[in-house]
Structures are given as C-alpha cells and as structure tokens.
Design a protein around this motif. Structure first.
Motif: not given
Length: 280
Positions: A74, A77, A206
């Motif tokens: 996370a 990203i 992801y």
C-alpha cells in the motif's frame, strides 16, 4: 505463416523448460510435504497430511507476512502514484525515458548490497547517530518493523512506479482535456477520471507487490534481525536448522497457495472494475 503443428513444435522447448524449472520443483515440494521427518533430519517417505495441520504453529510468521506485505504494498503504491503520473503525463521524449532509467537504476546493483546499505544507515552509527548529534534524542531503528518497512519500500518502489506508469500512460490525454473543459479542476479530474480508469492497473500492481513481499526473506533477516519473522524465514529455519523438510515444504506449499488466492482475487477485482465501466 507457420503451420499449427510447426508452431507447437517450436513451443516445446519453452514448455520443457517451464516443466523443469516450475512444475518439477512444485511437485517435488508437494511430495516432500506429505512425508515425515527422518530421525536424523531431512525427509522420510510417508503419506500423511500431519505437516499441513502443523502449519498453524507458524501462524505468527504468516500474520507478520500478511500485515507487512499488505502495508508495504500500500505504501509503495501511494508513493508511486504521483511519480508515475508525473512521468506519464508531464514528461515527453528523451526526458521521460531518462527518468524511467533512473527509476530502474537501483536494479543495476546487487539487492544484497542495497539491503546492507540500509543495514548500516539504520544502525547505531548511521541515522540514529545523526539524530542524536542534532539533539533529537536516541532512536533505535534496526531490528524493528520500521526498518523492515523502509527496506521493503525502497526495494519494491521502482516496480510500483513502472507498473503504474504503464497504467497512467494508457489513459488518453483527450479524456483529461475533456474533463477540464467540463469545469473539473486537476485534482477532481485525477480522482474522478484518472484513478477509476487506472484501477485495474492499481489492483494488479498491489497484488504483484503483495505476492513478491510475501516471499521476502533477506530484508526481514537483515533489517529485522530475526525479531520481525516472515514466513520465508520460517521456511529457511525449518530446512536448515530444524532439518524438518516435510514441515518446511508444507509451509512453502501453504505460502504458494496464499499467493494463488491473491492472484485469483486480483483477477476477479480487475474484471469487476472492467464490468463496472471503470476502464474504457
């Protein structure tokens, strides 16, 4: 144009290599996982699923792996989105490719060397010494979740940038111009147009990062100092220290099964995004 039979013959070397390097080791691991530990360690022929029942004894390692992999993917990203969007939509020509080259430049050096660099940077004579000299107090970064997270983000951020660059680059500039012509500002356009259109790319990025991080071993070992225990560390310990090859193989099969589930869910979510009209 190649005949179908000739095309299949040309593919045979590739299929053989795939069977030798992927399918063969998977079958071997599965066979070992169904055996039992020999009295002196290693593998002894048997047919039992007891090792898979014992996988739950490594639940802490699985939990650490899932938590830090999800968090690391996370953060990668979130950090990659502005960089990738800027490269895709604001850089042109040779400048764009020069910046992309700089993004992948760390891959030209050894992964072990780069991880060791963070080991020294986060050690007592590195960043903690600088912060203490400034007067901010004494800090300990090494052998913590924070150190592992830093190593993960540094190692896998370039992959996230490259994948999201492709996702953003596929979005036509005319769509952004149309949104602006309709009165939407740049921020509103980004969240209402760019992100929905890039959602399949975000999902695939992801899931790939999560899968790669789930199999990580070196970063938790060096920067976590054994206190941040990933499933990869558990597998190595079972094979090399405990010499319990069947249990180690069962844990490895369980890890691969988790990765397959993540990949499968990724495909489902991408199809949902496409079906909902989030990508043109």
């Amino acid at each position: 144009m190649l005949q179908p039979r000739m095309a299949r013959l040309l593919l045979l070397p590739g299929y053989a290599l795939l069977a030798l390097t992927l399918i063969g080791p998977l079958i071997t691991t599965l066979v070992i996982s169904l055996g039992r530990r020999a009295p002196s360690g290693g593998y002894e022929t048997a047919l039992s699923i007891e090792n898979f029942a014992s996988v739950l004894s490594r639940s802490t390692a699985f939990l650490n792996t899932v938590q830090l992999s999800a968090f690391g993917a996370a953060i990668c990203i979130l950090a990659a989105i502005p960089v990738a969007f800027f490269i895709a939509k604001h850089l042109k020509g040779s400048v764009r490719y020069t910046v992309l080259f700089l993004v992948v430049l760390p891959f030209f050096t050894s992964f072990v060397a780069r991880t060791y660099a963070w080991y020294f940077a986060l050690g007592g004579r590195g960043l903690p010494a600088v912060l203490e000299w400034i007067g901010l107090g004494r800090f300990r970064f090494l052998n913590t979740d924070f150190a592992v997270a830093i190593g993960i983000i540094y190692a896998y951020l370039p992959i996230a940038i490259l994948m999201l660059f492709v996702a953003f680059d596929r979005i036509g500039d005319d769509l952004l111009e149309a949104s602006n012509d309709l009165g939407r500002g740049k921020v509103e356009t980004f969240f209402s147009v760019v992100i929905p259109l890039a959602m399949p790319g975000l999902i695939s990025t992801y899931s790939l990062l999560f899968i790669l991080l789930s199999g990580e071993y070196l970063i938790p070992m060096l920067l976590g100092g054994g206190k941040v225990y990933f499933i990869g560390n558990a597998i190595v310990d079972l094979f090399l220290q405990s010499r319990n090859w069947p249990l180690g193989s069962a844990v490895a099969i369980s890890l691969m099964s988790m990765m397959i589930v993540v990949a499968f869910l990724s495909q489902i979510f991408q199809r949902m995004a496409n079906r909902d009209g989030r990508i043109g």
